[in-house]
Design an enzyme around this catalytic site. Structure first.
Site: not given
Ligand code: GLV
Ligand code: GLV
Length: 319
Positions: A176, A154, A237, A266, A156, A284
């Protein structure tokens, strides 16, 4: 209009929200416990939530029938029960786009830290351990000519791929869905079934959302398929990776190193990881730049303001 904000936001976002209603910001600058969250949202027309705030049917019930919008200040929204909210006619929004470059930068920083042993080198110097330059000292591995396997191409994932191309890496991906042909062409990216990607890649970077399908996507079996020289990067995540299995693979040489920005429980980190020099552990910080966090908060605020004034949200999810 009453707008409840679960944690403090940058001032430009608060200003925008104040122009849309009566803003109440939780004084606890942390994720609220379920009961605290239910108490905080009573009477809310809009909620601005973030990581760690579990917004579900009970929270919607607690807010009452006026609740129209839940704006998450994050691109990921696994903390929201989207079907429960949209099923009640509540608009749900996230913050895609504005954090893409910052998160890709951090993923790449982790890749460099893990392959060049930068955390380990930092710890060595700070510990006062004597050292001197010699040709075999703290050798890592280079990125040039190596294959980066991206899971989830995607926004990122693509931004990470562009950085990797500039470093001379080859791009393969799984996910996917297959990316559009022009994206594959731009990145010279090869689509592979996940098992092949895991077996071929020198580094794997995770850019998928957390869903029931991706929970423990990287488990002991997946780690066993990876090369012993491979590096795993996770800025998505924590629960996408089975952290206990990862600690074991890193300890026993199943894979070479990992760079982690997110954790399964976390802020707790698996104790096995804390002992390992080949685990780079970051709290994070994917989107943690002043510009990006401001842009995220402002986008969330604009979503709330739009919905409460009867307009379409800018970045809805699950619509
Ligand atoms: C941070 O972890 C986000 O999903 O923006
Ligand atoms: C290393 O510092 C070099 O000069 O090659």
């Amino acid at each position: 209009m009453r707008i409840v904000v679960t944690r403090n936001l940058p001032e430009p976002a608060l200003e925008l929200l104040r122009s849309a209603g009566d803003v109440r910001v939780s004084r606890q600058d942390r994720a609220l416990e379920p009961a605290e969250l239910r108490a905080a949202v009573v009477g809310a027309d809009g909620i601005v939530a973030m990581l760690g705030d579990r917004v579900d049917a009970e929270v919607a019930e607690a807010a009452g029938p006026g609740l129209r919008v839940v704006a998450n200040v994050a691109v990921g929204y696994d903390n929201l029960d989207v079907p429960a909210l949209t099923g009640r006619g509540i608009t749900v929004t996230n913050t895609p786009g504005v954090l893409t470059e910052a998160t890709a930068d951090l993923a790449f920083a982790l890749l460099l830290m893990a392959t060049r042993r930068l955390g380990e080198g930092e710890r060595l110097i700070r510990s006062g351990t004597p050292w001197s330059f010699h040709l075999g000292f703290m050798l890592g591995t280079g990125l040039q000519g190596r294959t980066l396997g991206i899971i989830g191409l995607g926004g990122i994932g693509r931004a990470v791929a562009r950085r990797a191309r500039a470093f001379g890496m080859r791009i393969a991906y799984s996910g996917r869905r297959r990316a559009p042909a022009e994206v594959e062409a731009e990145l010279d990216a090869e689509y592979l079934p996940q098992a092949e990607l895991l077996a071929e890649a020198d580094a794997i970077s995770l850019h998928c959302p957390l869903t029931e399908r991706t929970r423990h996507l990287i488990d002991a079996a997946a780690l066993a398929v990876m090369k012993p020289s491979a590096v795993l990067i996770n800025t998505s995540r924590g629960p996408v990776v089975d952290e206990a299995a990862l600690a074991e693979a890193l300890r026993t040489g199943g894979i070479a190193a990992a760079g982690l920005d997110v954790f399964e429980r976390e802020p707790a980190v698996h104790p096995g990881l804390l002992e390992l020099d080949n685990a780079v552990l970051i709290p994070h910080l994917g989107s943690a730049t002043v510009e990006t966090r401001t842009a995220m908060a402002v986008l969330a605020a604009r979503n709330v303001a739009a919905v409460l004034s009867g307009n379409e949200p800018l970045t809805p999810v699950g619509a």
